[in-house]
Write a protein that holds these residues in place. Structure first.
Motif, PDB file in Angstrom:
ATOM      1  N   TYR A   1       5.134   1.787  -0.027  1.00  0.00           N
ATOM      2  CA  TYR A   1       5.859   2.475  -1.106  1.00  0.00           C
ATOM      3  C   TYR A   1       6.609   3.703  -0.571  1.00  0.00           C
ATOM      4  O   TYR A   1       7.711   4.012  -1.017  1.00  0.00           O
ATOM      5  CB  TYR A   1       4.899   2.873  -2.233  1.00  0.00           C
ATOM      6  N   LEU A   2       5.996   4.374   0.409  1.00  0.00           N
ATOM      7  CA  LEU A   2       6.657   5.545   1.005  1.00  0.00           C
ATOM      8  C   LEU A   2       7.953   5.129   1.692  1.00  0.00           C
ATOM      9  O   LEU A   2       9.015   5.745   1.502  1.00  0.00           O
ATOM     10  CB  LEU A   2       5.702   6.211   2.009  1.00  0.00           C
TER      11      LEU A   2
ATOM     12  N   ASN B   1       0.847  -1.196   0.000  1.00  0.00           N
ATOM     13  CA  ASN B   1       0.000   0.000   0.000  1.00  0.00           C
ATOM     14  C   ASN B   1       0.887   1.252   0.000  1.00  0.00           C
ATOM     15  O   ASN B   1       2.119   1.158  -0.097  1.00  0.00           O
ATOM     16  CB  ASN B   1      -1.007  -0.024   1.161  1.00  0.00           C
ATOM     17  N   TRP B   2       0.267   2.438   0.162  1.00  0.00           N
ATOM     18  CA  TRP B   2       1.010   3.695   0.041  1.00  0.00           C
ATOM     19  C   TRP B   2       2.120   3.803   1.088  1.00  0.00           C
ATOM     20  O   TRP B   2       3.190   4.347   0.824  1.00  0.00           O
ATOM     21  CB  TRP B   2       0.045   4.893   0.158  1.00  0.00           C
TER      22      TRP B   2
ATOM     23  N   HIS C   1       1.749  -3.669   7.084  1.00  0.00           N
ATOM     24  CA  HIS C   1       2.153  -2.634   6.117  1.00  0.00           C
ATOM     25  C   HIS C   1       3.146  -1.682   6.771  1.00  0.00           C
ATOM     26  O   HIS C   1       3.067  -1.400   7.962  1.00  0.00           O
ATOM     27  CB  HIS C   1       0.922  -1.871   5.627  1.00  0.00           C
TER      28      HIS C   1
END
Lengths: 569, 63
Positions: free
Chosen positions: A8-9, A4-5, A408
């Motif tokens: 990726y961050l 999820n974001w 995550h």
């Protein structure tokens, strides 16, 4: 679980942040000495971490847990010779390199012997290391692209370009300073994965029970004292073969030599090497133990029949024979039976009844053998289905755990671990390939008297050249072996004769350039023949001492025949 | 800071060329309890033996 974001961050923030720091930190490196050796202000810890990070590629962190899952802790013996090899390098190799102020290890061969021996040493480094750089970039890319659904070619190209970018910009110093932070990310990520694995195991059984299960399935057999040359990993092959491998790799491979000759003093370089002599074995032990405990985890938790699930699903979709789906159902039943048998065995161990324990253990092992057999049948069926590159399934064990069990954010961190490890070893390899090409070939044979600015520019272009060559190799590569073993096998084929050249240089002063040159070629041919004939009967670590000793003996014999005297340059 | 009283402090070293000074400082490890390189190497070997003993015991204990 898809990224999820937050993942990726963490992933891009970590990787690009460290690379950008490397470029910024080394923005004023202009002269050749600083570009190839660094600013000379690196302390022993940075040198030690840099040496460690150069060796520990993504293969180490992706594939070694798989090795632990499949074969247990025995692979740790591969590193038993490393402390002794590093002591010899610290005592003999390092003082000579520093006294002669060489840029590359092969420059020393030119001073001790002659130009042709220097070029041979450089060629024996460039050939396997150039191929190795391809494996370094291909190995994690094939695994990551498969499980993440990314395009393989783009994964290879993107990770290759990042490594090229900061290595070109900052040279050796950029490599050292980025490796420090990349290794920090790696240790943090691996420690987090280990802690989460232990906490998840604890929901089913205690740590002692987990170790009992791992031991009962022969996953904790760390030391094997048998004298059997056909076994890949024994105490003796690790100690003797591993020492020769470590001597060659740390003492004569420019990717490592460049890391520690950059120290401001002999003391700092020595301490950096001794740091590795002490830390290497426990580091590998913990990574392998992680794999052994993953085995226990997947006994109690649902386990895929094939960890490379993408390949499996693809094969099921195109399964003309219709045997894959039934195999999967058979495996599910067998796995549940294994789980119950192991649970029964653990309960028996708590009762303390020896006879009951022995019977339950036997049943658990039999259940384990049944699931193993179904897995082997599945692998054969998968190969018959020809779905493309699948590689070794063991390489997919750890990444499967990461994606399915970690929260995550930590998933992003662990993916960053694999990329950080790829970049750290890749950058060091590119830096050393470019240094050797410029110092030993270009500056020696093509452009003899240019200024520093010209050679720094040449080094940058050769970094790009080797980076592109590695990317091209990676795009066309296919590897069937477990990745960590493939890397060590490739090294073991070439390292013995190279080490032999350096051993003769250091210890047999009467042997000259012509004798050692032909001796090294003969020894290398001998290793090729032995590998071709006996690769299944002789553990690959033994090729290191055989190649080295053959080179020394051939050199002594040739020197005696021709009665050459040292023809020093 | 020199932690080993057996070793000369930097003020004990006579004036010398940079190379000679570097050579002297290279001989000293500046590690507490491991003042010379042979002691460091011996320490590494002892640690290695401890690892092997630990791994052997682990192999036998969970065989």
């Amino acid at each position: 679980m898809p990224l999820n974001w937050l993942d990726y961050l963490v992933l891009f923030g970590t990787i690009l942040g460290i690379a950008a720091y490397g470029v910024w930190r080394t923005r004023d490196r202009r002269d050749l000495n600083t570009y190839l050796k660094g600013a000379g202000d690196t302390n022993w810890l940075v040198i030690g971490l840099s040496v460690m990070a150069t060796q520990a590629s993504a293969i180490t962190f992706l594939s070694t847990p798989g090795q632990g899952y499949e074969s247990g802790l025995g692979f740790v013996q591969n590193y038993f010779g490393a402390p002794f090899g590093l002591i010899v390098i610290s005592m003999v190799f390092l003082p000579i390199y520093r006294r002669l102020k060489v840029y590359t290890a092969y420059e020393y061969l030119g001073q001790r012997f002659d130009t042709k021996t220097r070029l041979l040493g450089a060629a024996l480094f460039l050939l396997p290391r150039g191929l190795g750089a391809g494996i370094t970039i291909y190995a994690p890319a094939i695994v990551l692209s498969t499980v993440m659904g990314w395009r393989l070619d783009l994964t290879i190209i993107c990770s290759g370009i990042v490594a090229i970018a900061y290595t070109v910009a900052g040279g050796s110093d950029a490599v050292s300073h980025t490796q420090k932070y990349q290794l920090g990310v790696i240790f943090a990520g691996m420690a987090a994965a280990f802690i989460i694995l232990l906490s998840k195991l604890h929901s089913d059984l205690s740590l002692t029970d987990a170790m009992t299960v791992a031991g009962g399935f022969h996953k904790l057999q760390a030391v094997d004292y048998s004298v059997d040359f056909s076994k890949r990993y024994t105490f003796w092959s690790g100690l003797i073969g591993g020492m020769f491998l470590a001597l060659s790799y740390f003492g004569t491979d420019q990717s490592q030599v460049q890391r520690y000759i950059s120290g401001p003093s002999l003391r700092e370089s020595r301490l950096g090497l001794m740091f590795n002599a002490v830390c290497k074995i426990p580091m590998q032990f913990f990574i392998l133990l992680l794999g052994s405990l993953l085995f226990v985890f997947y006994v109690f938790q649902p386990s895929p029949i094939f960890f490379n699930e993408t390949a499996w699903k693809l094969a099921v979709q195109h399964d003309a024979s219709g045997q894959l789906h039934p195999l999967e159902q058979k495996f599910t039943v067998a796995h549940e039976q294994q789980r119950q048998a192991v649970r029964h065995w653990i309960d028996a161990t708590h009762s303390g009844n020896a006879q009951q324990i022995a019977i339950a253990h036997k049943e658990a092992m039999a259940a384990g053998d049944r699931t193993d057999q179904i897995r082997k049948d599945a692998k054969k069926a998968l190969e018959a289905a020809q779905v493309g590159k699948t590689g070794s399934d063991a390489d997919y064990v750890f990444i499967t755990f990461v994606l399915q069990q970690l929260p995550h954010g930590l998933i992003g961190l662990l993916i960053a671990v694999f990329f950080a490890a790829t970049l750290s070893s890749k950058a060091a390899e590119l830096n050393s390939l470019a240094s050797t090409t410029v110092v030993d070939l270009y500056r020696h044979l093509v452009k003899l008297d240019a200024g520093d600015a010209h050679y720094v520019a040449a080094s940058r272009w050769f970094t790009i050249f080797w980076g592109c060559a590695a990317i091209a190799f990676a795009l066309f590569a296919t590897i069937a072996e477990n990745l960590i073993q493939a890397t060590n096998i490739l090294g073991s084929i070439f390292y013995g004769p190279v080490l032999g050249i350096f051993m003769v240089a250091f210890f047999l002063k009467r042997v000259g350039g012509t004798a050692i040159f032909w001796a090294a070629i003969l020894a290398q041919l001998l290793i090729f023949v032995l590998y071709w004939l006996y690769q299944d009967k002789l553990g690959y670590l033994w090729f290191n001492p055989i190649g080295c000793i053959a080179c020394v003996l051939f050199a002594t014999a040739l020197q005696g025949k021709t009665d050459y005297y040292p023809d020093r340059a | 800071m020199n932690l080993d009283p057996q070793q000369p402090t930097t003020t004990d070293i006579p004036a010398s060329s940079p190379d000679e000074t570097a050579g002297l400082s290279d001989d000293m490890t500046s590690l507490p309890g491991l003042s010379t390189w042979p002691k460091v190497y011996l320490f590494v070997v002892v640690v290695f033996i401890a690892y092997v003993v630990f791994l052997t015991v682990l192999s036998r204990a969970f065989a």
